[in-house]
Design a protein around this motif. Sequence first.
Motif, short mmCIF file in Angstrom:
data_model
loop_
_atom_site.label_atom_id
_atom_site.label_comp_id
_atom_site.label_asym_id
_atom_site.label_seq_id
_atom_site.Cartn_x
_atom_site.Cartn_y
_atom_site.Cartn_z
N TRP A 90 -5.44 3.65 9.90
CA TRP A 90 -5.88 4.45 8.77
C TRP A 90 -5.68 5.95 8.99
CZ3 TRP A 90 -5.77 2.69 4.23
CH2 TRP A 90 -6.00 1.34 4.00
N ALA A 135 -1.20 9.57 2.56
CA ALA A 135 -1.83 9.79 1.26
C ALA A 135 -1.94 11.28 0.95
CB ALA A 135 -3.21 9.14 1.23
N VAL A 174 -5.89 5.60 -4.85
CA VAL A 174 -5.42 4.24 -4.60
C VAL A 174 -6.56 3.48 -3.94
CG1 VAL A 174 -3.88 2.80 -3.21
CG2 VAL A 174 -2.97 4.76 -4.46
N ASN A 175 -6.96 2.36 -4.56
CA ASN A 175 -8.04 1.53 -4.05
C ASN A 175 -7.49 0.35 -3.27
OD1 ASN A 175 -10.09 3.06 -5.25
ND2 ASN A 175 -9.98 1.90 -7.15
N THR A 176 -8.19 -0.01 -2.19
CA THR A 176 -7.81 -1.17 -1.40
C THR A 176 -8.98 -1.56 -0.50
OG1 THR A 176 -6.07 -2.11 0.02
CG2 THR A 176 -6.78 0.16 0.50
N LYS A 184 -5.90 10.20 -2.89
CA LYS A 184 -7.07 9.81 -2.09
C LYS A 184 -7.12 8.28 -1.98
CE LYS A 184 -9.83 12.09 -4.84
NZ LYS A 184 -11.04 12.70 -5.46
N ILE A 185 -7.67 7.80 -0.86
CA ILE A 185 -7.78 6.37 -0.60
C ILE A 185 -9.22 5.94 -0.86
CG2 ILE A 185 -7.58 4.54 1.12
CD1 ILE A 185 -5.54 6.41 2.58
N LYS A 215 -2.26 6.29 7.58
CA LYS A 215 -2.23 6.14 6.12
C LYS A 215 -2.90 7.32 5.42
CE LYS A 215 0.03 2.48 6.55
NZ LYS A 215 1.49 2.50 6.23
N VAL A 265 0.86 4.07 -2.99
CA VAL A 265 0.57 5.48 -2.77
C VAL A 265 1.72 6.34 -3.29
CG1 VAL A 265 0.30 7.26 -1.00
CG2 VAL A 265 -1.02 5.14 -0.85
N ILE A 299 -9.81 9.60 3.20
CA ILE A 299 -10.54 8.34 3.22
C ILE A 299 -11.88 8.51 2.52
CG2 ILE A 299 -11.63 6.59 4.66
CD1 ILE A 299 -8.65 6.46 4.93
N SER A 343 -10.23 -2.10 3.62
CA SER A 343 -9.89 -1.57 4.94
C SER A 343 -9.07 -2.55 5.75
CB SER A 343 -11.16 -1.25 5.73
OG SER A 343 -11.88 -2.45 6.02
N PHE A 359 0.83 -1.20 0.00
CA PHE A 359 0.00 0.00 0.00
C PHE A 359 0.87 1.26 0.00
CE2 PHE A 359 -2.11 3.47 2.26
CZ PHE A 359 -3.24 3.62 1.48
#
Length: 322
Positions: free
Chosen positions: A151, A158, A108-110, A164-165, A154, A97, A192, A112, A93
């Motif tokens: 988070w 970001a 960036v997609n993931t 953006k996450i 993170k 990023v 987020i 939780s 991750f």
Amino acid sequence: MKLGVFTVLFSDKNLDEMLDHVASKGIEAVELGTGGFPGDAHCKVDELLADEQKQKEFMEKIESRGLIVSALSCHGNPLHPQKRIAEKADTLFDKTVELAGKLGIPVVNTFSGCPGDHEDAKYPNWPVAPWPTEFQEILKWQWEEKIIPYWKEKAACAEKHQVKIGLELHGGFSVHTPATLLRLREACGPAIGANLDPSHMWWQGIDPVESIKILGRENAIHHFHAKDTVIDQPNVNRNGITDMTSYDDMQNRAWYFRTVGFGHDAKVWADMISMLRLYGYDYVVSIEHEDGLMSIDEGFTKAVNTLQPVMVKESVGDMWWA
């Protein structure tokens, strides 16, 4: 808005072959996996981070075909209680990023992630019932000790990279509903947001149009997936929505994924596209194909053909009628 595709379904093709193929279908954006569950067939994060010339050549290949990259995706479980699993997802991750920031890719997609139920746990624990009360205690511990602290860090990272996450709301992970996404966003900040996939809303009994309203009011939709779901009510009556029947036993499952238009008709998809625009989302609708009844090419092509007529391409400008 732009029509895109999550290119993991074309992992058998190299980057050039994949780009030529999707561009020929009228696709305007690609979502690329960097590892984790999606794999990294089209985006080798370590190679690209190590070489600025390769970064330039990589983006030129994409842009020369009239495409953009909507997101880099690295779905995994960075909160897994087994450290070797969590650390691998966490490192990926961070690298993703960093690469997104260098390439000017905004999302960036993931997932939780989902922790265990105590410090020495071996496996994730996904509490979905408020009683017996042990489940509430587990949930409280997870959010206060694991989910929010991780988070929050993170989100700050970001923001530093101007990324953006997009957390995919997915069963089995701690953030899986609009409410859990907004809870994390409130605690960690606007970096987020959701990678909103209506297919995961349907099987949880959530109306995707209403989920767009809920998240859209908070400007909390960072990316959008296009995938459909069929609900088999007799099997729901037997198994419930948290059905553990294998995905390949579709006749006996309570629900299963379909390509766009084969779970819900074009009017439903038009309603979702319209609601996205109403609440300010003017970005990419990224096709994700996980249909067990159709080949990759047939399912992908049918999804494109369903979505192209309902995509909103132009803003209204002045309301000449009022």
